[in-house]
Design an enzyme around this catalytic site. Structure first.
Site, PDB file in Angstrom:
ATOM      1  N   ALA A 120       0.678  -1.198  -0.008  1.00  0.00           N
ATOM      2  CA  ALA A 120      -0.183  -0.116  -0.212  1.00  0.00           C
ATOM      3  C   ALA A 120       0.751   1.239   0.121  1.00  0.00           C
ATOM      4  CB  ALA A 120      -1.010   0.010   1.214  1.00  0.00           C
TER       5      ALA A 120
ATOM      6  N   GLY B  28       3.106   1.733  -2.197  1.00  0.00           N
ATOM      7  CA  GLY B  28       3.612   1.768  -3.550  1.00  0.00           C
ATOM      8  C   GLY B  28       2.310   2.788  -4.252  1.00  0.00           C
TER       9      GLY B  28
ATOM     10  N   ARG C   7       8.210  -1.883 -13.874  1.00  0.00           N
ATOM     11  CA  ARG C   7       9.377  -1.874 -14.790  1.00  0.00           C
ATOM     12  C   ARG C   7       9.811  -0.171 -15.308  1.00  0.00           C
ATOM     13  NH1 ARG C   7       6.265  -2.585 -20.700  1.00  0.00           N
ATOM     14  NH2 ARG C   7       4.154  -2.201 -20.291  1.00  0.00           N
TER      15      ARG C   7
ATOM     16  N   ASN D 116      10.168 -10.350  -8.537  1.00  0.00           N
ATOM     17  CA  ASN D 116       9.080 -10.120  -8.055  1.00  0.00           C
ATOM     18  C   ASN D 116       8.471 -11.452  -7.635  1.00  0.00           C
ATOM     19  OD1 ASN D 116       8.999  -7.323  -8.256  1.00  0.00           O
ATOM     20  ND2 ASN D 116       7.745  -7.475  -9.970  1.00  0.00           N
TER      21      ASN D 116
ATOM     22  N   SER E 216       1.069  -7.356  -8.956  1.00  0.00           N
ATOM     23  CA  SER E 216       2.431  -7.321  -9.498  1.00  0.00           C
ATOM     24  C   SER E 216       2.860  -8.012 -10.772  1.00  0.00           C
ATOM     25  CB  SER E 216       3.467  -8.001  -8.322  1.00  0.00           C
ATOM     26  OG  SER E 216       2.884  -7.764  -7.063  1.00  0.00           O
ATOM     27  N   ASN E 217       3.779  -7.469 -11.385  1.00  0.00           N
ATOM     28  CA  ASN E 217       4.136  -7.838 -12.786  1.00  0.00           C
ATOM     29  C   ASN E 217       5.152  -8.799 -12.612  1.00  0.00           C
ATOM     30  OD1 ASN E 217       2.108  -7.073 -14.685  1.00  0.00           O
ATOM     31  ND2 ASN E 217       2.821  -4.884 -14.416  1.00  0.00           N
TER      32      ASN E 217
ATOM     33  N   ARG F   8      -8.995  -0.819 -21.753  1.00  0.00           N
ATOM     34  CA  ARG F   8      -8.447   0.048 -22.662  1.00  0.00           C
ATOM     35  C   ARG F   8      -8.867  -0.060 -24.013  1.00  0.00           C
ATOM     36  NH1 ARG F   8      -2.523  -1.161 -19.767  1.00  0.00           N
ATOM     37  NH2 ARG F   8      -2.700   0.570 -18.390  1.00  0.00           N
TER      38      ARG F   8
ATOM     39  N   HIS G 231      -1.022 -10.712 -20.207  1.00  0.00           N
ATOM     40  CA  HIS G 231      -1.232  -9.085 -20.108  1.00  0.00           C
ATOM     41  C   HIS G 231       0.216  -8.620 -20.558  1.00  0.00           C
ATOM     42  CE1 HIS G 231      -1.456  -5.106 -18.356  1.00  0.00           C
ATOM     43  NE2 HIS G 231      -0.492  -5.463 -17.453  1.00  0.00           N
TER      44      HIS G 231
HETATM   45  N1  LIG Z   1      -1.226  -6.100 -13.419  1.00  0.00           N
HETATM   46  C1  LIG Z   1      -1.187  -4.652 -13.767  1.00  0.00           C
HETATM   47  O1  LIG Z   1      -2.269  -4.357 -14.912  1.00  0.00           O
HETATM   48  C2  LIG Z   1      -0.401  -3.667 -13.026  1.00  0.00           C
HETATM   49  C3  LIG Z   1      -0.426  -2.342 -13.162  1.00  0.00           C
HETATM   50  C4  LIG Z   1       0.205  -1.322 -12.321  1.00  0.00           C
HETATM   51  C5  LIG Z   1       1.275  -1.954 -11.639  1.00  0.00           C
HETATM   52  N2  LIG Z   1       1.409  -3.230 -11.776  1.00  0.00           N
HETATM   53  C6  LIG Z   1       2.612  -3.830 -10.888  1.00  0.00           C
HETATM   54  O2  LIG Z   1       2.345  -3.412  -9.654  1.00  0.00           O
HETATM   55  C7  LIG Z   1       3.653  -3.440  -8.991  1.00  0.00           C
HETATM   56  C8  LIG Z   1       3.819  -2.011  -8.279  1.00  0.00           C
HETATM   57  O3  LIG Z   1       3.999  -0.963  -8.856  1.00  0.00           O
HETATM   58  P1  LIG Z   1       4.041   0.386  -8.272  1.00  0.00           P
HETATM   59  O4  LIG Z   1       3.857   1.545  -9.515  1.00  0.00           O
HETATM   60  O5  LIG Z   1       2.840   0.704  -7.435  1.00  0.00           O
HETATM   61  O6  LIG Z   1       5.431   0.379  -7.842  1.00  0.00           O
HETATM   62  P2  LIG Z   1       6.000   1.292  -6.520  1.00  0.00           P
HETATM   63  O7  LIG Z   1       7.380   1.087  -6.711  1.00  0.00           O
HETATM   64  O8  LIG Z   1       5.255   2.528  -6.649  1.00  0.00           O
HETATM   65  O9  LIG Z   1       5.491   0.510  -5.389  1.00  0.00           O
HETATM   66  C9  LIG Z   1       6.227  -0.807  -4.919  1.00  0.00           C
HETATM   67  C10 LIG Z   1       5.710  -1.288  -3.892  1.00  0.00           C
HETATM   68  O10 LIG Z   1       6.082  -2.719  -3.429  1.00  0.00           O
HETATM   69  C11 LIG Z   1       6.849  -2.828  -2.237  1.00  0.00           C
HETATM   70  N3  LIG Z   1       8.369  -3.625  -2.433  1.00  0.00           N
HETATM   71  C12 LIG Z   1       9.025  -3.509  -3.519  1.00  0.00           C
HETATM   72  N4  LIG Z   1      10.066  -4.397  -3.367  1.00  0.00           N
HETATM   73  C13 LIG Z   1       9.669  -5.139  -2.285  1.00  0.00           C
HETATM   74  C14 LIG Z   1      10.403  -6.034  -1.774  1.00  0.00           C
HETATM   75  N5  LIG Z   1      11.533  -6.743  -2.227  1.00  0.00           N
HETATM   76  N6  LIG Z   1       9.797  -6.670  -0.573  1.00  0.00           N
HETATM   77  C15 LIG Z   1       8.536  -6.234  -0.095  1.00  0.00           C
HETATM   78  N7  LIG Z   1       7.964  -5.189  -0.790  1.00  0.00           N
HETATM   79  C16 LIG Z   1       8.655  -4.665  -2.005  1.00  0.00           C
HETATM   80  C17 LIG Z   1       7.280  -1.357  -2.129  1.00  0.00           C
HETATM   81  O11 LIG Z   1       7.888  -1.094  -0.659  1.00  0.00           O
HETATM   82  C18 LIG Z   1       6.050  -0.535  -2.559  1.00  0.00           C
HETATM   83  O12 LIG Z   1       5.193  -0.742  -1.520  1.00  0.00           O
HETATM   84  C19 LIG Z   1       4.788  -3.504 -10.198  1.00  0.00           C
HETATM   85  O13 LIG Z   1       5.071  -4.766 -10.380  1.00  0.00           O
HETATM   86  C20 LIG Z   1       4.003  -3.118 -11.321  1.00  0.00           C
HETATM   87  O14 LIG Z   1       4.575  -3.679 -12.550  1.00  0.00           O
HETATM   88  C21 LIG Z   1       0.675  -4.041 -12.566  1.00  0.00           C
HETATM   89  O1  LIG Z   2       2.620  -1.525 -18.178  1.00  0.00           O
HETATM   90  C1  LIG Z   2       3.011  -1.715 -16.883  1.00  0.00           C
HETATM   91  O2  LIG Z   2       4.284  -2.137 -16.471  1.00  0.00           O
HETATM   92  C2  LIG Z   2       1.969  -1.516 -15.772  1.00  0.00           C
HETATM   93  C3  LIG Z   2       0.833  -2.450 -15.989  1.00  0.00           C
HETATM   94  O3  LIG Z   2       0.920  -3.537 -16.461  1.00  0.00           O
HETATM   95  C4  LIG Z   2      -0.205  -1.650 -16.926  1.00  0.00           C
HETATM   96  O4  LIG Z   2      -0.509  -2.185 -18.029  1.00  0.00           O
HETATM   97  O5  LIG Z   2      -0.563  -0.228 -16.861  1.00  0.00           O
END
Ligand SMILES: NC(=O)c1ccc[n+]([C@@H]2O[C@H](COP(=O)([O-])OP(=O)(O)OC[C@H]3O[C@@H](n4cnc5c(N)ncnc54)[C@H](O)[C@@H]3O)[C@@H](O)[C@H]2O)c1
Ligand SMILES: O=C(O)C[C@H](O)C(=O)O
Length: 334
Positions: free
Chosen positions: A9, A11, A85, A98, A122-123, A154, A178
């Site tokens: 949370a 992040g 990423r 991850n 997470s990705n 989208r 995805h």
């Molecule tokens: N599936 C989707 O559609 C989608 C969409 C957006 C983001 N994401 C993914 O979600 C994840 C988070 O994105 P974000 O933009 O919030 O990133 P961010 O850097 O803002 O946040 C990352 C979060 O993960 C935690 N974290 C990082 N490394 C860690 C570790 N080793 N151990 C424990 N906690 C850890 C951080 O403390 C933070 O809370 C990424 O992998 C991103 O690619 C996926």
């Molecule tokens: O593109 C990314 O890395 C974040 C997420 O998977 C998205 O599609 O918005």
């Protein structure tokens, strides 16, 4: 009483998803969970949320925590932890790093909230869903990933914009990874209830351009402002609402399929599922020949990376056992 916990949370996506979820009427308890060291930051988010609840007239019991005990009793736990990423990277580049994070939290959820439904964000989300499934030991109906729901959203907005219709008039679906090998199902796309292929404009529709835009949507946003936040955050909240409201909606998420798509299966990947209070249930479908080819390509790619990642986790776990010469519950990946 329903309790939702967001792991990660602190992040960007976790924080906004938590906020969007806090507005769902039947969410009564919300845990903003993060890793040790982030206590102050999480507490700050909590205080800011509370101010907004006052304006909204919301009454949600909110906690900010790094203590696994606070996951206990959650109905839904969302994992958003892990690295995002950077410009130029593919989501699959994040897999190995991850996987450790998702494996760790999935085991924690299994221990503290054995009845929860897990949503992975997470990705690379399809691979991370398989990691969560394996490491939690939960039934496949209780573990899923955000998958191609965001991609479908989208595509839906591009189509609505092109035809100048309200987005709610468009139904469409993307399945598969995805990522690069996602498969749009034009055969399952309707506008105002009319099959899109029956519209005269279909032949001149820039379909490939639309799909290309969906494929690069995430990276385009990341290149411009660093992260995708509001699209995924609202998509996550929609799914939480669907689960807790027992809505039985059909959405495309990453789920474990046995053989539901033209007998293809044994992988976690984006497919249409029925979602309700019990979890996610893939809908058996038959798609056309071209779509099958694309889907099979997507499955092959995800399956191969998933098996590499799971096998790495297994050997790391065995290595830990050897080093410690004892079995420490918290060090075990499986
Ligand atoms: N599936 C989707 O559609 C989608 C969409 C957006 C983001 N994401 C993914 O979600 C994840 C988070 O994105 P974000 O933009 O919030 O990133 P961010 O850097 O803002 O946040 C990352 C979060 O993960 C935690 N974290 C990082 N490394 C860690 C570790 N080793 N151990 C424990 N906690 C850890 C951080 O403390 C933070 O809370 C990424 O992998 C991103 O690619 C996926
Ligand atoms: O593109 C990314 O890395 C974040 C997420 O998977 C998205 O599609 O918005």
């Amino acid at each position: 009483m329903t309790k939702v916990c967001i792991i990660g949370a602190s992040g960007k996506v976790g924080q906004f998803a938590a906020y969007a979820i806090s507005k769902i009427p039947f969410v009564s308890r919300l845990v903003l969970f993060g890793r040790e060291g982030n206590e102050n930051f999480l507490e700050g988010i909590k205080l800011d949320f509370i101010d907004s609840f006052s304006a909204l007239g919301r009454d949600v019991k909110l906690s900010a925590s790094t203590n696994p005990g606070d996951i206990e009793g959650s109905d839904v736990v969302i994992i958003t932890s892990g690295i995002p990423r950077s410009p130029g990277q593919d989501r699959l580049d994040l897999a190995k790093q991850n996987a450790r994070v998702v494996a760790y939290y999935s085991r924690l959820i299994a221990e503290y909230a054995p009845n929860a439904i897990i949503m992975v964000v997470s990705n690379p989300v399809d691979v991370m869903t398989a990691v969560a499934l394996e490491c939690s030991g939960f039934a496949p109906s209780r573990v899923f990933g955000l998958g191609t729901h965001l991609d479908s959203m989208r595509l839906k907005s591009y189509i609505a914009n092109h035809f100048s219709v309200h987005v709610s008039e468009v139904h469409t679906r993307i399945i598969g990874e995805h990522g690069e090998t996602m498969v749009p199902l034009w055969s399952a796309t309707t506008i105002g209830g009319i099959q899109i292929q029956n519209l005269p404009e279909f032949s001149s529709l820039p379909k490939d351009d639309f799909v290309e835009c969906v494929k690069v949507a995430g990276s385009e946003i990341i290149n411009k402002c660093g992260a995708t936040i509001y699209g995924p955050g609202e998509a996550i909240a929609t799914i939480v609402r669907t689960i807790l409201g027992n809505e039985d909606r059909i959405l495309s998420v990453s789920a474990y399929i046995r053989s539901e798509v033209n007998d293809i299966g044994d992988v976690c990947i984006g497919v249409p599922v029925r979602i309700n209070r019990k979890g996610v249930f893939p809908v058996p479908i038959r798609i056309n020949e071209e779509e099958v080819l694309g889907f099979q390509r997507s499955v092959d790619r995800i399956r191969s990376i998933t098996s590499e990642v799971l096998s790495d986790l297994k050997s790391e776990s065995a290595e830990l056992d050897k080093k410690n010469n004892v079995v420490h519950k918290n060090d075990l990946l499986f």
